[in-house]
Enzyme design. Structure first.
Site, mmCIF file in Angstrom:
data_model
loop_
_atom_site.group_PDB
_atom_site.id
_atom_site.type_symbol
_atom_site.label_atom_id
_atom_site.label_comp_id
_atom_site.label_asym_id
_atom_site.label_seq_id
_atom_site.Cartn_x
_atom_site.Cartn_y
_atom_site.Cartn_z
ATOM 1 N N VAL A 39 2.329 -12.478 4.336
ATOM 2 C CA VAL A 39 2.184 -12.602 5.872
ATOM 3 C C VAL A 39 0.912 -13.539 5.963
ATOM 4 O O VAL A 39 1.008 -14.219 7.128
ATOM 5 C CB VAL A 39 1.680 -11.204 6.151
ATOM 6 C CG1 VAL A 39 1.049 -11.120 7.525
ATOM 7 C CG2 VAL A 39 2.474 -9.995 6.202
ATOM 8 N N GLU B 219 -0.477 -8.116 -9.784
ATOM 9 C CA GLU B 219 0.978 -8.088 -9.526
ATOM 10 C C GLU B 219 1.394 -9.659 -8.932
ATOM 11 O O GLU B 219 0.492 -10.385 -8.759
ATOM 12 C CB GLU B 219 1.371 -7.074 -8.554
ATOM 13 C CG GLU B 219 0.792 -7.358 -7.070
ATOM 14 C CD GLU B 219 1.212 -5.967 -6.181
ATOM 15 O OE1 GLU B 219 1.846 -5.216 -6.676
ATOM 16 O OE2 GLU B 219 0.600 -5.910 -5.157
ATOM 17 N N GLY C 83 0.827 -1.233 -0.179
ATOM 18 C CA GLY C 83 -0.082 0.122 -0.074
ATOM 19 C C GLY C 83 0.638 1.163 -0.133
ATOM 20 O O GLY C 83 0.407 2.410 -0.112
ATOM 21 N N GLU D 128 -1.396 -11.988 -7.620
ATOM 22 C CA GLU D 128 -2.675 -11.258 -7.119
ATOM 23 C C GLU D 128 -3.645 -10.902 -8.259
ATOM 24 O O GLU D 128 -3.277 -10.413 -9.483
ATOM 25 C CB GLU D 128 -1.946 -10.189 -6.222
ATOM 26 C CG GLU D 128 -1.098 -10.442 -5.233
ATOM 27 C CD GLU D 128 -0.941 -9.374 -4.020
ATOM 28 O OE1 GLU D 128 -1.875 -8.651 -3.939
ATOM 29 O OE2 GLU D 128 -0.408 -9.838 -3.098
ATOM 30 N N ARG E 233 7.772 -13.816 -2.737
ATOM 31 C CA ARG E 233 8.199 -14.053 -1.505
ATOM 32 C C ARG E 233 7.012 -14.787 -0.840
ATOM 33 O O ARG E 233 6.038 -14.836 -1.174
ATOM 34 C CB ARG E 233 8.351 -12.746 -0.763
ATOM 35 C CG ARG E 233 7.314 -11.703 -0.490
ATOM 36 C CD ARG E 233 7.405 -10.654 0.181
ATOM 37 N NE ARG E 233 6.533 -9.483 -0.096
ATOM 38 C CZ ARG E 233 5.342 -9.228 0.305
ATOM 39 N NH1 ARG E 233 4.569 -10.470 1.029
ATOM 40 N NH2 ARG E 233 4.456 -8.561 -0.191
#
Length: 473
Positions: free
Chosen positions: A295, A288, A164, A274, A292
């Protein structure tokens, strides 16, 4: 692989250390001066102080991290999420030093981290894209001209990074230049790259993401989707798996698109593709790829039974993937991000000592954290205290279990997002699965400013609705 350096802190560092231990792999932790009492510093087999509190002088010092890795005989470095996890230069440095990087190749971090370059690669693979600019901009005049061509409202996104930061929504041409300057400044500060990419902004959408994995043997798998639509200012607050917004056919098409992207670039390691999804049209669009571990990866673990962090370590060691594509999900899982923040005061960070800390326990409850009673939450880093993950046979049972777990959670000394989460899951829109990525701001009405009774943030909404935030106005 016998020993790894954990180049991170907090909850994810603890998570990596525990996964390594389960595999019989030793771990070396690094910690800043502010984190000397953090759990990861004493949970690892060895810990080395890396620098002062500031991340720029500790967790982001690649020279110090590589020195510690060499000095302690580490075979590889796990970057976790955040910090250096999507830093292609660091991945290349590890390769030059003969130290494994537990993540994708530098070229994949670089191309998928550049939103314009990623769009070009994905478009060639035939995956639908949101209308957007062909490149990123640093010149406001060029950006403004491109925005006129794309149309308003327009979404401004930092070329590098995520979370964000460096994002703004320009509702119309008036004010675009100011927003561009804000986004560029924030992106430069956060990522060292102020270039801004533009997309057509689509309101009232869902944010869906697909967990993918690749290995060095040419195998690529998906582990289905997560729904991350409950956000504030593009920051995820709560995640679910599976998504109730799509049916089996759309799920299959979404997951196949994600696997096509990962396979098309020869991706190795854990990644997340995403998408945004328009419920009205039933269409999804690539936005995108995060190169990695995320979370929110535990919700996928809860409905698939796979340890994704352990799989990262095994794949980095050259082993083939241990699973096939995900089948039907096993029940439903929800993750609540428990942050040291005051949601009724603009989600203001709330550092300080945890005077009382007793997370809930029981069937279908998992809590990933690095804190404990007496721990002092430092002001230098993100405010995540831990992640409460609940699992049920279906969404109804998972939400009931989540509400009971949040009610039983004892946390005193700092403000937390626990009350906020209880309001979210009690709201009729959330229960009825009618949320979207701006729902927290536009419908729930939390987090921008206090209203006189301190229960909700928008005084205009307080005057017209009695159930906003789930409280009596």
């Amino acid at each position: 692989m016998k020993r790894i350096l954990v180049a991170n802190r907090g909850e994810i560092a603890v998570r990596v250390i525990r996964a390594a231990r389960a595999l019989g792999v030793e771990s070396v932790a690094v910690y800043s001066q502010a984190d000397a009492a953090s759990m990861h510093a004493w949970l690892a087999d060895r810990a080395v102080r890396i620098g002062p509190a500031a991340a720029a002088e500790s967790y982001l010092r690649t020279d110090r991290l590589l020195h510690v890795a060499r000095a302690t005989g580490c075979d590889a470095i796990h970057p976790g999420y955040g910090f250096l996890s999507e830093n292609a230069d660091f991945a290349e440095q590890c390769e030059r030093e003969g130290i494994g990087f537990i993540g994708p190749a530098a070229e994949h971090i670089r191309v998928m981290g550049d939103k314009a370059a990623a769009r070009s690669r994905v478009e060639a693979l035939g995956v639908p894209l949101v209308p957007g600019s062909e490149r990123a901009y640093t010149d406001v005049d060029e950006a403004a001209a491109a925005a006129e061509g794309i149309g308003f409202p327009a979404l401004l996104k930092a070329r590098a990074g995520g979370g964000g930061r460096g994002m703004r929504v320009a509702e119309r041409a008036e004010g675009f230049r100011d927003l561009f300057g804000q986004a560029r400044s924030e992106a430069q500060s956060a990522f060292g790259d102020g270039a801004i990419y533009l997309e057509r902004y689509l309101p009232r959408i869902r944010h869906l993401e697909v967990q993918v994995f690749g290995d060095r043997h040419g195998n690529v798998r998906h582990l289905a989707e997560r729904d991350c639509s409950v956000q504030r200012r593009h920051q995820k607050l709560l995640e679910e798996a599976p998504s109730s917004a799509i049916d089996a056919d759309r799920r299959a098409r979404l997951c196949e698109a994600a696997r096509t992207i990962a396979g098309g670039i020869g991706y190795v390691g854990a990644g997340t593709v995403e998408f945004i999804y328009e419920p009205d049209s039933g269409e999804f669009f690539f936005i995108e790829m995060n190169t990695r571990i995320q979370v929110e990866h535990p919700v996928t673990e809860m409905v698939t039974g796979h340890d994704l962090v352990a799989e990262q370590i095994r794949v980095a060691g050259g082993e083939p993937l241990s699973f096939d594509d995900a089948g039907a999900p096993d029940g439903h899982a929800v993750e609540f991000r428990i942050n040291a923040e005051d949601a009724d005061n603009g989600f203001m960070p709330s550092p300080g000592p945890l005077r009382r800390w007793r997370p809930p326990e029981g069937e279908g409850i998992r809590f990933d954290s690095h804190v404990y009673q007496g721990y002092v939450v430092p002001p230098h880093y993100d405010s995540l205290l831990g992640k409460l993950i609940v699992h049920g046979r279906d969404r109804t049972e998972a939400l009931a279990r989540g509400d009971a777990a949040l009610a039983a959670f004892e946390a005193r000394g700092v403000s937390t997002t626990i009350p906020f989460h209880r309001r979210v899951i009690a709201h009729p829109d959330f229960v009825g699965d009618r949320v979207h990525t701006r729902w927290v701001e536009t419908e729930l009405g939390c987090g921008e400013r206090r209203c006189p009774d301190r229960s909700i943030s928008s005084t205009s909404r307080c005057a017209t609705r009695t159930s906003a935030c789930g409280r009596r106005a």
